[in-house]
Write a protein that holds these residues in place. Structure first.
Motif, PDB file in Angstrom:
ATOM      1  N   LEU A 149      23.926  -3.936  23.415  1.00  0.00           N
ATOM      2  CA  LEU A 149      25.151  -3.693  22.658  1.00  0.00           C
ATOM      3  C   LEU A 149      25.403  -2.201  22.479  1.00  0.00           C
ATOM      4  CD1 LEU A 149      27.527  -4.782  21.049  1.00  0.00           C
ATOM      5  CD2 LEU A 149      26.043  -4.899  19.037  1.00  0.00           C
ATOM      6  N   ALA A 150      24.361  -1.451  22.174  1.00  0.00           N
ATOM      7  CA  ALA A 150      24.529  -0.007  22.023  1.00  0.00           C
ATOM      8  C   ALA A 150      24.962   0.632  23.330  1.00  0.00           C
ATOM      9  CB  ALA A 150      23.221   0.618  21.533  1.00  0.00           C
ATOM     10  N   SER A 151      24.438   0.139  24.440  1.00  0.00           N
ATOM     11  CA  SER A 151      24.818   0.684  25.746  1.00  0.00           C
ATOM     12  C   SER A 151      26.288   0.445  26.039  1.00  0.00           C
ATOM     13  CB  SER A 151      23.949   0.055  26.837  1.00  0.00           C
ATOM     14  OG  SER A 151      24.299   0.547  28.114  1.00  0.00           O
ATOM     15  N   VAL A 152      26.780  -0.759  25.745  1.00  0.00           N
ATOM     16  CA  VAL A 152      28.190  -1.071  26.007  1.00  0.00           C
ATOM     17  C   VAL A 152      29.108  -0.217  25.147  1.00  0.00           C
ATOM     18  CG1 VAL A 152      29.940  -2.869  25.879  1.00  0.00           C
ATOM     19  CG2 VAL A 152      27.682  -3.419  26.765  1.00  0.00           C
ATOM     20  N   LEU A 153      28.818  -0.123  23.863  1.00  0.00           N
ATOM     21  CA  LEU A 153      29.680   0.643  22.966  1.00  0.00           C
ATOM     22  C   LEU A 153      29.628   2.140  23.263  1.00  0.00           C
ATOM     23  CD1 LEU A 153      29.033  -1.209  19.578  1.00  0.00           C
ATOM     24  CD2 LEU A 153      30.877  -1.557  21.227  1.00  0.00           C
ATOM     25  N   LEU A 154      28.433   2.655  23.507  1.00  0.00           N
ATOM     26  CA  LEU A 154      28.327   4.072  23.831  1.00  0.00           C
ATOM     27  C   LEU A 154      28.956   4.383  25.179  1.00  0.00           C
ATOM     28  CD1 LEU A 154      24.717   5.003  22.631  1.00  0.00           C
ATOM     29  CD2 LEU A 154      26.888   5.697  21.632  1.00  0.00           C
ATOM     30  N   GLY A 156      31.696   3.085  26.366  1.00  0.00           N
ATOM     31  CA  GLY A 156      33.109   3.309  26.104  1.00  0.00           C
ATOM     32  C   GLY A 156      33.366   4.669  25.471  1.00  0.00           C
ATOM     33  N   LEU A 157      32.513   5.048  24.534  1.00  0.00           N
ATOM     34  CA  LEU A 157      32.674   6.347  23.878  1.00  0.00           C
ATOM     35  C   LEU A 157      32.485   7.492  24.860  1.00  0.00           C
ATOM     36  CD1 LEU A 157      33.016   8.028  21.299  1.00  0.00           C
ATOM     37  CD2 LEU A 157      30.542   7.800  20.929  1.00  0.00           C
ATOM     38  N   VAL A 158      31.454   7.398  25.688  1.00  0.00           N
ATOM     39  CA  VAL A 158      31.188   8.446  26.673  1.00  0.00           C
ATOM     40  C   VAL A 158      32.327   8.537  27.683  1.00  0.00           C
ATOM     41  CG1 VAL A 158      29.650   9.123  28.561  1.00  0.00           C
ATOM     42  CG2 VAL A 158      28.699   8.364  26.392  1.00  0.00           C
ATOM     43  N   SER A 159      32.889   7.398  28.067  1.00  0.00           N
ATOM     44  CA  SER A 159      34.013   7.405  29.008  1.00  0.00           C
ATOM     45  C   SER A 159      35.198   8.179  28.430  1.00  0.00           C
ATOM     46  CB  SER A 159      34.436   5.972  29.343  1.00  0.00           C
ATOM     47  OG  SER A 159      33.419   5.272  30.014  1.00  0.00           O
ATOM     48  N   SER A 197      32.253  -0.676  35.014  1.00  0.00           N
ATOM     49  CA  SER A 197      31.546   0.253  34.146  1.00  0.00           C
ATOM     50  C   SER A 197      30.866  -0.484  32.996  1.00  0.00           C
ATOM     51  CB  SER A 197      32.525   1.293  33.600  1.00  0.00           C
ATOM     52  OG  SER A 197      31.874   2.178  32.714  1.00  0.00           O
ATOM     53  N   SER A 198      31.558  -1.452  32.398  1.00  0.00           N
ATOM     54  CA  SER A 198      30.973  -2.235  31.312  1.00  0.00           C
ATOM     55  C   SER A 198      29.831  -3.116  31.801  1.00  0.00           C
ATOM     56  CB  SER A 198      32.052  -3.090  30.645  1.00  0.00           C
ATOM     57  OG  SER A 198      33.087  -2.294  30.109  1.00  0.00           O
ATOM     58  N   VAL A 199      29.994  -3.705  32.993  1.00  0.00           N
ATOM     59  CA  VAL A 199      28.925  -4.529  33.569  1.00  0.00           C
ATOM     60  C   VAL A 199      27.681  -3.682  33.823  1.00  0.00           C
ATOM     61  CG1 VAL A 199      28.239  -5.872  35.591  1.00  0.00           C
ATOM     62  CG2 VAL A 199      30.486  -6.227  34.561  1.00  0.00           C
ATOM     63  N   LYS A 200      27.880  -2.483  34.355  1.00  0.00           N
ATOM     64  CA  LYS A 200      26.743  -1.581  34.558  1.00  0.00           C
ATOM     65  C   LYS A 200      26.065  -1.257  33.232  1.00  0.00           C
ATOM     66  CE  LYS A 200      28.170   0.890  38.756  1.00  0.00           C
ATOM     67  NZ  LYS A 200      28.499   2.218  39.316  1.00  0.00           N
TER      68      LYS A 200
END
Length: 261
Positions: A149-154, A156-159, A197-200
């Motif tokens: 979950l942290a990876s997915v949310l971060l 988006g933020l990094v993008s 990107s989200s899948v990765k």
């Protein structure tokens, strides 16, 4: 010498097989009750708190370097109108999930590995198993879920931060046109770019959590062994990250047609 190399290769394959088996056990345990909601929330908050600031700080130079390099290249070949699309797609598809997972593996994953390693050398894990409590379900699953979950949310933020950084450096530093930057992005970018990107991010976060948990549950040599497995977990995660990213990128480019083709 040859025998030693063969033994090391066999041991490496054996360890990889055990890690894959543990990864499957984690997936199955995610759907079994009881759910460790409180542990999941605590781990997610911890990973996010130690990763968000480094992720933002790293994403800005990443977006800037990509934008400056592509801006220089497109200027040389007379294709400045595609600079926005190239920069944004490079950030969203490649840089963002990689940067996110590197930060999570280095900050959150190392902490997960150290925590589980300390519990292992204190024989807490063995005590849980004796009492009939699954260490996978009680300790590992919430940590892996939190990493995902942290990876997915971060991601988006990094993008967002990377795209804004690229836009700033292209328009302000290189004198690009804001309209051309946005127009090229709208012309070539498509929804599957964000999806991949989200899948990765999901896959990379899962790999970071599994590797950190597996190495943390299998330390050798006391406190020094815990330090060793922490370093090993970070290195192994980085290697898997770049290998899996290559495979996913190749599959995406083969299966999803580019916009306008």
């Amino acid at each position: 010498m040859t025998i030693q190399v063969q033994q090391r290769a066999a041991n490496g394959l054996r360890e990889f097989g055990r890690m894959c088996a543990m990864g499957l056990d984690i997936i199955l345990a995610m759907f079994r009750r009881p759910y460790q909601v409180r542990e999941f929330v605590q781990q997610f908050w911890f990973i996010a708190s130690v990763s968000i600031a480094p992720a933002i700080l790293v994403s800005i130079p990443f977006g800037a370097v990509i934008s400056l390099q592509l801006g220089s290249l497109t200027s040389q070949i007379g294709a400045q109108q595609f600079n926005g699309a190239a920069s944004v797609l490079a950030v969203v598809q490649q840089a963002s999930p990689i940067v996110t997972t590197l930060i999570i593996a280095g900050a959150g994953g190392s902490a997960i590995c150290a925590d589980l390693g300390a519990r292992s050398i204190r024989e807490e894990i063995d005590a849980m198993e004796v009492l009939g409590v699954s260490a996978i379900q009680r300790l590992v699953v919430p940590r892996v879920q939190a990493a995902v979950l942290a990876s997915v949310l971060l991601n988006g933020l990094v993008s967002v931060v990377g795209v804004l950084g690229g836009y700033f450096f292209n328009v302000i530093i290189q004198g690009g046109t804001p309209g051309a930057y946005l127009a090229s992005f709208n012309a070539l970018a498509q929804l599957p770019d964000l999806v991949v990107s989200s899948v990765k991010a999901v896959i990379f976060g899962y790999l970071a959590g599994v590797v950190a948990s597996y190495r943390g549950l299998n330390p050798k040599g006391g406190p020094k062994g815990v330090g060793d497995v922490v370093n090993q977990s970070v290195v192994i995660t980085f290697l898997l990250l770049f290998f899996v990213n290559t495979v996913l990128t190749a599959l995406y480019l083969q299966l999803v047609p580019a916009k306008g083709t």
